[in-house]
Motif scaffolding. Structure first.
Motif, mmCIF file in Angstrom:
data_model
loop_
_atom_site.group_PDB
_atom_site.id
_atom_site.type_symbol
_atom_site.label_atom_id
_atom_site.label_comp_id
_atom_site.label_asym_id
_atom_site.label_seq_id
_atom_site.Cartn_x
_atom_site.Cartn_y
_atom_site.Cartn_z
ATOM 1 N N ARG A 243 -1.350 4.567 -3.410
ATOM 2 C CA ARG A 243 -2.469 5.468 -3.119
ATOM 3 C C ARG A 243 -3.768 4.901 -3.679
ATOM 4 O O ARG A 243 -4.827 5.005 -3.061
ATOM 5 N N ARG A 244 -3.666 4.287 -4.869
ATOM 6 C CA ARG A 244 -4.870 3.673 -5.446
ATOM 7 C C ARG A 244 -5.347 2.510 -4.570
ATOM 8 O O ARG A 244 -6.543 2.216 -4.508
ATOM 9 N N ARG A 245 -4.417 1.846 -3.889
ATOM 10 C CA ARG A 245 -4.785 0.748 -2.987
ATOM 11 C C ARG A 245 -5.277 1.258 -1.630
ATOM 12 O O ARG A 245 -5.553 0.472 -0.735
ATOM 13 N N ARG A 246 -5.316 2.559 -1.459
ATOM 14 C CA ARG A 246 -5.725 3.207 -0.216
ATOM 15 C C ARG A 246 -4.712 2.988 0.902
ATOM 16 O O ARG A 246 -5.046 3.015 2.085
ATOM 17 N N ARG A 247 -3.466 2.718 0.522
ATOM 18 C CA ARG A 247 -2.390 2.574 1.511
ATOM 19 C C ARG A 247 -1.659 3.908 1.602
ATOM 20 O O ARG A 247 -0.622 4.110 0.970
ATOM 21 N N VAL A 248 -2.208 4.794 2.402
ATOM 22 C CA VAL A 248 -1.688 6.170 2.461
ATOM 23 C C VAL A 248 -0.246 6.179 2.944
ATOM 24 O O VAL A 248 0.616 6.872 2.382
ATOM 25 N N SER A 249 0.040 5.415 3.975
ATOM 26 C CA SER A 249 1.400 5.397 4.524
ATOM 27 C C SER A 249 2.399 4.833 3.523
ATOM 28 O O SER A 249 3.492 5.378 3.330
ATOM 29 N N ALA A 250 2.028 3.743 2.842
ATOM 30 C CA ALA A 250 2.927 3.144 1.848
ATOM 31 C C ALA A 250 3.151 4.081 0.674
ATOM 32 O O ALA A 250 4.266 4.173 0.133
ATOM 33 N N LEU B 235 -17.216 4.800 -4.670
ATOM 34 C CA LEU B 235 -17.393 5.343 -6.020
ATOM 35 C C LEU B 235 -16.047 5.548 -6.721
ATOM 36 O O LEU B 235 -15.950 5.468 -7.948
ATOM 37 N N LEU B 236 -15.004 5.829 -5.913
ATOM 38 C CA LEU B 236 -13.691 6.104 -6.508
ATOM 39 C C LEU B 236 -13.090 4.869 -7.151
ATOM 40 O O LEU B 236 -12.147 4.984 -7.938
ATOM 41 N N GLU B 237 -13.600 3.688 -6.811
ATOM 42 C CA GLU B 237 -13.098 2.472 -7.425
ATOM 43 C C GLU B 237 -13.342 2.466 -8.932
ATOM 44 O O GLU B 237 -12.657 1.782 -9.681
ATOM 45 N N ILE C 159 -2.667 0.631 -13.715
ATOM 46 C CA ILE C 159 -3.297 1.333 -12.586
ATOM 47 C C ILE C 159 -4.577 2.015 -13.062
ATOM 48 O O ILE C 159 -5.619 1.960 -12.388
ATOM 49 N N ALA C 160 -4.508 2.634 -14.236
ATOM 50 C CA ALA C 160 -5.692 3.306 -14.778
ATOM 51 C C ALA C 160 -6.814 2.307 -15.048
ATOM 52 O O ALA C 160 -8.002 2.623 -14.893
ATOM 53 N N ARG C 161 -6.458 1.078 -15.431
ATOM 54 C CA ARG C 161 -7.472 0.049 -15.706
ATOM 55 C C ARG C 161 -7.923 -0.681 -14.438
ATOM 56 O O ARG C 161 -8.862 -1.475 -14.475
ATOM 57 N N GLY C 162 -7.237 -0.422 -13.336
ATOM 58 C CA GLY C 162 -7.610 -1.075 -12.091
ATOM 59 C C GLY C 162 -6.938 -2.410 -11.851
ATOM 60 O O GLY C 162 -7.246 -3.096 -10.870
ATOM 61 N N ASP C 163 -5.976 -2.801 -12.703
ATOM 62 C CA ASP C 163 -5.245 -4.069 -12.523
ATOM 63 C C ASP C 163 -4.026 -3.789 -11.642
ATOM 64 O O ASP C 163 -2.887 -3.674 -12.130
ATOM 65 N N LEU C 164 -4.248 -3.690 -10.345
ATOM 66 C CA LEU C 164 -3.175 -3.293 -9.437
ATOM 67 C C LEU C 164 -2.126 -4.376 -9.234
ATOM 68 O O LEU C 164 -0.928 -4.063 -9.193
ATOM 69 N N PRO C 165 -2.488 -5.664 -9.129
ATOM 70 C CA PRO C 165 -1.432 -6.694 -9.044
ATOM 71 C C PRO C 165 -0.548 -6.719 -10.285
ATOM 72 O O PRO C 165 0.680 -6.872 -10.192
ATOM 73 N N GLY C 166 -1.157 -6.594 -11.466
ATOM 74 C CA GLY C 166 -0.360 -6.562 -12.697
ATOM 75 C C GLY C 166 0.559 -5.366 -12.731
ATOM 76 O O GLY C 166 1.713 -5.452 -13.171
ATOM 77 N N ALA D 35 5.646 2.652 -17.893
ATOM 78 C CA ALA D 35 4.466 3.187 -18.570
ATOM 79 C C ALA D 35 3.310 2.194 -18.525
ATOM 80 O O ALA D 35 2.148 2.580 -18.355
ATOM 81 N N GLU D 36 3.634 0.902 -18.656
ATOM 82 C CA GLU D 36 2.577 -0.110 -18.587
ATOM 83 C C GLU D 36 1.953 -0.134 -17.200
ATOM 84 O O GLU D 36 0.734 -0.340 -17.055
#
Length: 904
Positions: A793-800, A840-842, A753-760, A747-748
């Motif tokens: 998907r948020r990282r724009r890695r469609v294949s991954a 803009l999607l960022e 992801i919603a906050r944009g902290d993708l490494p976390g 859940a975290e």
């Protein structure tokens, strides 16, 4: 729209057959709704411009020649009748009355009816509807058959076929379609539409065997719960008369087989054949078509169950006694031989009474509680005056034996007689403490019963402790762990003083549960209870240390240990009390659903429903078990429906424990079907209950992670973060919480992801997946893979992203987790190519970005909801947040921003 409930698939099948030019014969038990299907078909085809002719047979009119033909010709337009030959037209206009059925007249009328239908079918579609064709008079049947065979493909025929003397009616050329009794879900829908609560509707479903007409007749007659101190609500006189007449109208051999079945303890085809009814299987099949019995697994079930006493009472006393003597000679066990002997010889008999008491004890020890309770009652009935003390004890034991199996009628019989005796305080307490074991007893009744039991206990410490233990157990059922701990602690102190190890083990177990729920030290109490190693009587396994040890292993996500423990316990309850059996099956379903044993969970859930229906247990218990299995390995929509029904029923009955269980499932189902707001409401109710009752153990209900996910979907990120922090603090220093922590990690990750902290998000998601894999929480492992797909998907890695979702899909397929398979498949096949990445999607969360892409491709809100597995309301709320973040005012402006303009 169809006015028939639960028959949409069957109606579609019939319509398809009619469109192909076939005609149809509907077969099924009396009262199953065949005539209602004719009504629905007729209404639908008339709307389309077709015309219908309808007639029905009746047993009293079968000897009247041309009766059905008269009804059919009366519906034919006058201009078609006018074209008939004069002598035939005269007969028709005279109503086909007073005619001698000669071969010449039959031939003329057959030709006339054929000509009328042939002419009419030339202008428009003709639908010929024949109800109860087994009762059509022979003349009409032959004439109609002549016409329908020659107009095949031009005149559509739908006939209903029921039991009767016309079983050999000619329906050749008609495609047979079986109209089965309504399943439970559809019957509940039907009765709820008539204003009944869902749990009462389910009780009536069980009583009716799924026969709609019988269910509707019972709907106003049966109470939700039989009286604890009186008799169950009797059948209305009118319905009792109808059932008696239906029984008496059966052929002699069917009636005789049903008489035998009414007198045998648990009648089965094999036992009836042993008793001298070699055609029992065929007789029961014919009785089933008459709606008198319903299919069961082994045992014969009368529908309704009260029909059994109607059939038995219809047998003259001397004949009934003789039948019991015959049955005693072929009974499969000594206990059942004694039962038949006692029922054949009603006079007091000291030796017989003692033999019955001993047989009852042996039956109870073997798990045959219903038979044991009846034998105890028979022992009391056959006891002469000098056995007055033994009689009171037999009555008390009969009540104690009947209650855990929910054998209401036997319990009431014993209780009525017991209240007229002078019991000892111990006997009075035992009987009062048995009442709470009866399924469906409400808190108010139980409180009154336990208060009276405490008064009966007086100064006897062991009796007082027994009452306190029952209070503790009831408090746990009501999710009041503080009260449970207080009562259990007092009981344990008293039992330690008197040295009663059997009851002490139960007291220590209850105390361990209450303290665990309160977040207090509990392990050594359960360890002491297990070490006492006391035998547990059948019917009370769910209060035993071994049961609770397996339950604690489940809470701690020691899933293999829990699974093995409950499987071992299952062997002890297969022939025991109904509620004990259901408790163990429920636990196996819960463990299976978490561990990904979805196929086994569904099998155990189906068994639990059958046991619950057999023993008349409260419906919301079975709904929880089924919803749990459906949520993992079945139909998501059905899980949501059952969880909602169960929550409403549990709340109505004051069953707070099952209310929480249902709310957890309802919240999960709503979350997965896109209703994040509804999920938030359901899960918040659990939080409020836990806070009110002081429940501090996060492993019991497990709502926190899903509530965080719902808040993230709703865009309430600060609230989600606050809840997450609160949940983390509860876990600090507490053992057995690795699985809960892994769910919170997932859940975290959604929050990050919603906050944009993708490494976390990646860090906590890796941790979640590892723990889920280590402890065997395979459904949660699949959920982590789904979130991984969203992260990539948020990282724009469609294949991954696709690889992660495919891994989740493969895992769920291997687990037979059907509802999850469908959900992931929807993500893998959205049906549209994503819009090119845009800076803009960022600014948007992953969910918001996906909605924005869909808008840019021209999708409506409803289409977006279907593709993204959320509700239309959630899409609307998401769009509002997107407009605010990107400073736009409409979907047109949003699409303009995201879709690249063509080069000039």
């Amino acid at each position: 729209m169809s006015r028939v409930v639960g028959r949409h698939t069957l109606l579609a099948e019939v319509r398809d057959l009619l469109e192909r030019g076939d005609s149809v014969a509907l077969h099924g038990p009396v009262g199953v709704g065949k005539s209602a299907l004719l009504d629905d078909l007729e209404a639908g085809y008339v709307v389309q411009g077709a015309v219908s002719l309808r007639a029905g047979g009746a047993a009293d009119e079968r000897a009247l020649p041309f009766a059905a033909l008269r009804d059919l010709m009366a519906q034919v337009p006058g201009f078609l009748v006018a074209d008939l030959p004069d002598h035939v037209r005269g007969c028709v206009e005279a109503g086909l009355v007073g005619l001698t059925a000669t071969d010449e007249l039959r031939s003329d009328l057959a030709a006339a009816f054929h000509a009328v239908l042939d002419a009419w079918a030339g202008d428009q579609r003709v639908l010929l509807l024949l109800d109860d064709v087994q009762w059509l008079d022979n003349e009409s049947s032959r004439i109609v058959g002549y016409a329908r065979r020659r107009l095949r493909g031009r005149v559509s025929v739908v006939a209903t076929v029921g039991p009767g003397e016309g079983d050999d009616i000619d329906v050749s050329g008609l495609h047979p379609v079986e109209v089965a009794p309504l399943p439970a879900d559809d019957m509940v829908d039907l009765l709820c539409a008539h204003g009944l609560p869902a749990d009462v509707a389910h009780k009536i479903y069980v009583e009716s065997g799924g026969i709609p007409s019988l269910a509707l007749s019972l709907a106003g007659a049966l109470g939700a719960t039989p009286s604890l101190l009186g008799r169950p609500t009797p059948l209305p006189t009118s319905l009792e008369r109808v059932l008696r007449e239906r029984f008496l109208s059966q052929p002699a051999d069917v009636r005789e087989t049903l008489r035998y079945a009414a007198l045998v303890h648990r009648p089965s085809v094999r036992e009836l054949e042993r008793a001298g009814r070699p055609g029992a299987e065929d007789d029961l099949r014919r009785a089933g078509r008459a709606g008198l019995v319903s299919p069961g697994e082994g045992a014969v079930r009368f529908t309704p169950t009260m029909l059994r006493s109607i059939v038995a009472d219809a047998i003259p006393p001397t004949e009934r006694a003789e039948l019991h003597r015959r049955l005693a000679a072929v009974a499969p066990s000594a206990a059942q031989r004694l039962r038949h002997r006692a029922l054949a010889e009603p006079s007091p008999d000291t030796e017989l009474a003692h033999d019955l008491g001993l047989a009852a004890r042996d039956a109870a020890e073997g798990g045959a509680r219903e038979l044991a309770a009846e034998l105890y009652l028979l022992a009391a009935d056959r006891a002469p005056c000098e056995l007055s003390e033994e009689r009171v004890e037999w009555l008390a034991t009969a009540v104690e034996t009947a209650a855990p199996g929910n054998h209401v009628e036997l319990l009431n019989r014993g209780l009525t007689d017991f209240l007229e005796t002078r019991p000892t305080p111990a006997q009075a307490v035992r009987v009062r403490l048995a009442v709470p074991e009866l399924a469906g007893a409400g808190p108010a009744v139980l409180d009154e019963v336990l208060t009276a039991a405490l008064a009966d206990a007086g100064d006897d410490d062991r009796l007082v402790a027994m009452v306190l233990l029952q209070r503790a157990r009831m408090a746990l059922m009501e999710s009041r762990p503080t009260a449970a701990a207080r009562a259990a602690e007092r009981a344990v102190t008293l039992l330690e003083d008197v040295g009663a190890d059997d009851d002490l083990a139960v007291g220590l177990t209850a105390l361990a549960v209450a303290r665990r729920w309160l977040g207090l030290d509990h392990a050594h109490y359960l360890a002491r209870a297990v070490d006492l190693d006391v035998p547990v009587p059948t019917g009370f396994l769910h209060t035993s240390p071994d049961y609770m040890a397996a339950r604690f292993a489940f809470y701690n996500d020691q899933l293999d240990e829990a699974w093995a423990g409950f499987l071992a316990l299952l062997a002890h309850v297969e022939r025991g009390a109904g509620m004990d059996h259901v408790h163990v099956l429920r636990c196996l379903v819960e463990v299976g659903a978490r561990a990904g044993r979805c196929r086994e969970a569904n099998d155990f859930a189906a068994r639990a429903m059958r046991v619950g229906e057999e023993y008349g247990l409260t419906a919301h218990t079975g709904w929880f078990i089924t919803a749990q299995a459906e949520l993992a390995g079945g139909d998501l929509a059905r899980a949501r429906t059952l969880a909602r029904r169960g929550a409403e029923a549990a709340a109505e009955r004051g069953d707070t424990r099952y209310l929480q269980r249902h709310l957890v499932l309802l919240g999960q189902a709503l979350l997965r079907t896109g209703d994040a707001s509804g999920a938030r409401c359901a899960l918040t109710r659990i939080r409020d209950i836990e806070r009110e009752q002081g429940i501090a153990d996060p492993t019991v209900n497990r709502w926190q992670a899903d509530l965080v996910s719902a808040l993230v979907l709703l865009g309430r990120l600060d609230e989600a973060e606050e809840l997450l922090g609160e949940a983390r603090r509860v876990l600090d220093g507490r053992g057995g919480t690795d699985g809960v922590a892994a769910q919170l990690d997932r859940a975290e990750a959604e929050l990050l992801i919603a906050r944009g902290d993708l490494p976390g998000a990646e860090l906590v998601l890796d941790r979640s997946a590892k723990v889920c894999a280590d402890v065997g929480m395979r459904i949660d492992l699949g959920r982590s893979l789904v979130v991984r797909g969203h992260l990539e998907r948020r990282r724009r890695r469609v294949s991954a992203a696709r690889t992660a979702l495919q891994s989740a899909h493969e895992l769920f397929v291997s687990l037979h987790a059907a509802s999850w398979v469908e959900q992931v498949r929807a993500e893998l096949e959205p049906g549209r190519t994503p819009v090119a990445d845009d800076p803009l999607l960022e600014r948007l969360t992953d969910g918001e970005a996906r909605v924005a892409r869909e808008v840019a491709q021209g999708a409506s809100n409803r289409e977006i909801a279907e593709r993204t597995f959320v509700s239309v309301k959630t899409v609307e709320a998401t769009l509002t947040r997107i407009y605010r973040k990107l400073d736009v005012r409409s979907r047109t402006q949003l699409a303009t921003l995201l879709v690249p303009q063509p080069p000039e």
